[in-house]
Structures are given as structure tokens and as C-alpha cells.
Design an enzyme around this catalytic site. Sequence first.
Site, mmCIF file in Angstrom:
data_model
loop_
_atom_site.group_PDB
_atom_site.id
_atom_site.type_symbol
_atom_site.label_atom_id
_atom_site.label_comp_id
_atom_site.label_asym_id
_atom_site.label_seq_id
_atom_site.Cartn_x
_atom_site.Cartn_y
_atom_site.Cartn_z
ATOM 1 N N ASP A 100 10.117 7.110 1.288
ATOM 2 C CA ASP A 100 9.423 5.945 0.715
ATOM 3 C C ASP A 100 8.286 6.436 -0.192
ATOM 4 O OD1 ASP A 100 7.535 6.907 2.428
ATOM 5 O OD2 ASP A 100 7.533 5.188 3.781
ATOM 6 N N ASP A 119 5.058 6.499 0.184
ATOM 7 C CA ASP A 119 4.091 7.375 0.855
ATOM 8 C C ASP A 119 4.639 8.785 1.023
ATOM 9 O OD1 ASP A 119 1.994 5.724 1.063
ATOM 10 O OD2 ASP A 119 2.256 5.232 3.199
ATOM 11 N N ASP A 170 9.197 11.123 4.577
ATOM 12 C CA ASP A 170 9.946 9.871 4.570
ATOM 13 C C ASP A 170 10.445 9.546 3.164
ATOM 14 O OD1 ASP A 170 9.481 9.547 7.226
ATOM 15 O OD2 ASP A 170 7.777 8.163 6.987
ATOM 16 N N GLU A 202 6.279 15.270 7.859
ATOM 17 C CA GLU A 202 5.285 14.201 7.769
ATOM 18 C C GLU A 202 5.198 13.464 9.106
ATOM 19 O OE1 GLU A 202 6.455 11.264 4.914
ATOM 20 O OE2 GLU A 202 4.869 9.860 5.468
#
Length: 641
Positions: free
Chosen positions: A503, A505, A501, A428
Site C-alpha cells: 500500500d 505506506d 505492505d 515492516e
Amino acid sequence: MTADNRGGDYTSRRIQVLKGLEAVRKRPGMYIGSTSARGLHHLVYEVVDNSIDEAMAGHCTSVSVVIRPDNMISVDDDGRGIPVDVHPTEGVPGVELAMTTLHAGGKFDKSSYKVSGGLHGVGVSVVNALSEWLEVEVRRGGKRYHQRYERGVKATDLKELGPSSERGTLVTFKPDPEIFTELDYNFDALSGRLRELAFLNKGLEIVLRDERTEEEVVEVYRYDGGLVEFVEYLRGRRVPIHEQVVYFETSRPEAEIELAMQYDEGFSENTHTFVNNISTHEGGTHLTGLKSALTRTVNDYARKNKIFKKDESLSGDDVREGLTCVLSVKVMEPQFEGQTKTKLGNSEVRGAVEAAVNERLSAFLEENPRSAKALIEKSLQAARAREAARKARDLARKKSGLEGGVLPGKLADCSIADPALSEIYLVEGDSAGGSAKQGRDRSFQAILPLKGKILNVEKARIDRILSNDEIRAMVTAIGAGIRDDFDIEKARYHKIIIMTDADVDGAHIRTLLLTFFYRQMKQLIDHGYVYIAQPPLYRVQKGKTERYAYSDNERDEEISKLSNGKDGKGISIQRYKGLGEMNPEQLWKTTMDPDARTILKVTVDNAATANRIFMDLMGDDVEPRREFIEKNARYVRNLDV
Ligand code: 0RA
């Protein structure tokens, strides 16, 4: 049991039994696949399969599975009860034979036409061998009986307990902690499989009860509509383009065949196939027969009714766009092949399914011209989109074509050419991509940075999917094509590792990628080529010592290890919000070095459940998606059971 042992005396039989079950305990993987969560759950399915057999023979209407405190399992049914009379040659009660004889599966008379479920068909004796203890209660002939085993060895003789007006078999067991590395039952995993069994056996009631928590959870699965209800369940919120689910069942010498299907406005294909109640993830002859019949029947009908313009015809992918379909066949002696032994090999089944589908589907189209028109219109749109995509692809081929070996510009490829040793990281963001390129071992690790969110394939047709840059880059880098053109043999890497990541997202992007692979390159998942990287959440440092933690628990453990008792001074904790915060060296050390990293293999245990998850996550409704992502974090593990 071997033939020469049949007439043997009691002692020799007993030795034989002990040897048999000892072999199971020595090599449990050979009998139940694994000793991790999968094998643990398999124990339940093996016992339930015996009850399902009773139901298929028409003698059982209800099966109840209870997860008791301490992860003990009870399976109760209202079948005929395992026979308790002493076997004429073996000299022990039938129930004891069932509990101690390998491969008997509880059934001794193979005379009736009946097929048996069970992934390995090993029977309840294997469950007995792998349980710390197992108790069986039989209700039969107006009486109740009981017997207990410990690690497969008889602990009590079969004992009559008293009168009973009921019939049935109750098996309770506790998986042996000496055998299993995982002992916790996952409600969702059991629920997925039991629901599926209820769909596949119409009218049968299956109850699942979880008694481990203060507030008991009870679910009841019963579908009088069988596969028709299964298709409606799988279709979920997608809008059908014809009202009536196509359904038929037929019995042929080669197989009993049951099929339900329906088209909706969506673009994905959802075909699930089963052989003797076992999900055949890898397909096989029955699926091949279904696909060719579908393509042929729809084309024939359209041609006959002059629906095509001059050169038009429909490909297999075209006629399966927006299709939800369940095919269930029962075969006397199934041959399972493939990596995970979930591919049907019996060649005679192909023709039987093909003929049955040809016959029944063309009859349906003749009788329902409006539905026929709707689905052919839909397929034609798919064909036109496919044609548009092909033209666009031809145009773009010189620059960054999907074929022809021109790899995407931003791919940092590995240097070795052996796919079995090569891996590709889908990363990403460009900055993390940069770190990964510097940190990697370039001999066998390739890096493909992906920008932003990739396209949601759940909502797009093939022409749009293929015009998306990130998707094109992935398709070209992997090199094996897409959908029907996909060829696993051409995959350039045997590990495709998603690195996002830690998180919300990142979770979203990971889900988009998984949806893409599941819908467009499912074989990658079936072959176990797709993985999720596990970057650390924290760095805990004291002086020159640094440790990485992958969960809050681990962080606390590392802190207490470094603080030598009460001294917590001088410890600094860094929380990683994204991959970009790690330098190349750190990224290598924590997430990419094969000797140090953890990567999760993505597997799909239950196709219907996976379909549900992707539909909920990626469909139009916001609410299920939000709920899911909120309680997410470990969802990959859920998929992984
Ligand atoms: C052998 C023969 C018969 C039933 C069963 C086994 C049987 C096994 C299991 C295991 C769990 N539930 C079960 N229910 C039945 C038929 C005996 C007869 O003819 O009555």
C-alpha cells in the site's frame, strides 16, 4: 577481423563476416550484456555513440533519436557520413565494413587522437546482427545512399539514391524478437541516458522523439554550459552555499579532465564520474584521485588561513557533505574493472586527476575566499557532527554498539555463517515480522522487523542518522559499516530484501529504505545485494484449490482458470492489505520460498535520474513526492531499467 585475413579474397572475407555476426547472434549477452530490457536499450546507445564520436571529433552538431511505432529506432546525425567508397583491400564500401565487421566501431583510421564511447565498444555491426532488419542511409559528397540488412546479412547492395545537399548518417533498425525477451522501449530510460550525454558533450543537441503514441512526445537536450549545467540540474532545489559552480577542464598526457562542483545546504553527497562518456558507478582511479585531492586541498587551505581551532581537521566524508560534483575524464585506453565493468583501473589516471584538482581547486579557493569560508564552515559542522556521533556511539557501544559484534535484540539471525548464502528480510511492522520469523527457513534467512517509518536520511546529518534506532539496527545487522567506513567484504548477507505492505505506506517505507541504502551504503546496491520482496495482492480460492495473484491481471486470469468456463460459483477472493494478514505458512509460500517467490533486484542504471528521484521523493517539497507516490506502484521497476 584477424591480420591474416586482411588480404583475403572476397569469399573468405564473406565467410569471416558471417561467422563473426553469427557469433553475436549465438551469444548476444557477450556483446551487449543481456537480451532483456537493458540489452534492448543498449542497441540505441551503441548507435548513438557513433554519432557522439563524430561530435567529439568536431564534425556533428545534432543527433536525433526517434522511437517509431512498433519499437523501431532511428538515429540520425549531421556528421560526415560513413564513408561509401570501396575499401582498397577489402573490396567493399566502407559503410558495409562498418555494418559487418566486429569491433570496427565504424572507425577505421585510428590515427587521430580520439577516444571512443560505447560500453563495450562493439560498434554498430552488433546492432546489425541483432536486428530483424537494419537500414542505413548516408548523405555524403553531395549524394544520398541506402543499404539494407536482415539479421546482419546484406539484403541489398549500397545504392545511390540521388543528390543531397546534406551530410550525415541515418540508421534505422528493428530489434529482433528472436533475440530479445523484451521489445518495448522505455522513454524515461532513453531520456535519462541521452540527457546525460548532452550534459557531457556541451553544445551538442540531442533530440528524442516518441512516435508510438497519438500525441508525439519530443524532448530536446542541449546544454551549452556542459558540466556546470549538469551540476545545477543535479543540485535541483537544494540551496547552494556559494554562487559560482567550480569548473575546469584540462588536458594532460594521461587524460583529458573536466570537473564541475558545488556545495549546498543539504547533507548528501552526489558525485558522478564518467570515463569516455560512460558512467563509472563503481568509481575507480579517477574518483580516488578526486577524493584525495579534495580532502587535501580543503585541509591545506583551512590550515594555511588559520580557520581550524587547535586539533581540528576534516575527513573525506566531511569535505563531501552537501557536495554535488561531476567528473568526466577521457582516456585513450580505458581499463574497466569491477562486477559491472564500471570501475576505472588505469593507475596513471589517479595522479593526473589528483594533480589537476589540487591545482585548480586551490586556485579557486584563493580567488574566492568567501566561498572557501562557506564550504569550510560547512565541512567543520559535518566534522563536529561526526565527532558527536562517535562519542554517542562509544557510549552506546556496550549496550548495542555498531561495532563489536553485538547484534540487535530484535534480529532473528540465520544459523549459517556464509554471507553468500545468507539473506536478511527487513520487514515492516512487528506483526509481519513475527509471521516472517515463524515462516522462514532459519538456516539461511534472517528477519529484522522495523517499527514504523524510518528516518529520512535525505534531511538528516550523520549524527542524527546514527542515533536512529532502526538505522542502527540495520547497520549492525548488515555489519559492513556506513559511508566511507563501509566495507562490502564485511556484509553479513548478500541478499538484503525489503518486505513492506503493498500500500502507499509500504511504498513510502520502501522508498525511505532505498534512500538510506543509496545514500549511505551505495556499494550494497552497486553489488546487487538489495532486493524488493513481492508479496501477493490476492488469494483466489475455490474448494481446496488456492492461487495467489500478484496483479489485477493475474487475479482475473486465476478466476477464469478456476471457474471452468462460465461457472464462477464458489470462488472467494481475498485482497491482502498488509503482510500481517498472511499467516507464516502463506508468507513463506508466496513471498519467501526461493523456489516460488519473485524478488526484484534494485539496480541503478542512471545515477543522475536516481538522484533526481530520491531528491524529489525525500526533499522538502511535498508536491513531487505526492505525484510520484500516486503513480507509484511500479516505480521500482522504473529504477530498475
Ligand atoms: C568512419 C569514418 C568517418 C566517419 C564515420 C566512420 C562515421 C560513422 C558514423 C556512425 C554513425 N554516424 C557516423 N558518422 C560518421 C570519417 C570519414 C571522413 O573522413 O570524412
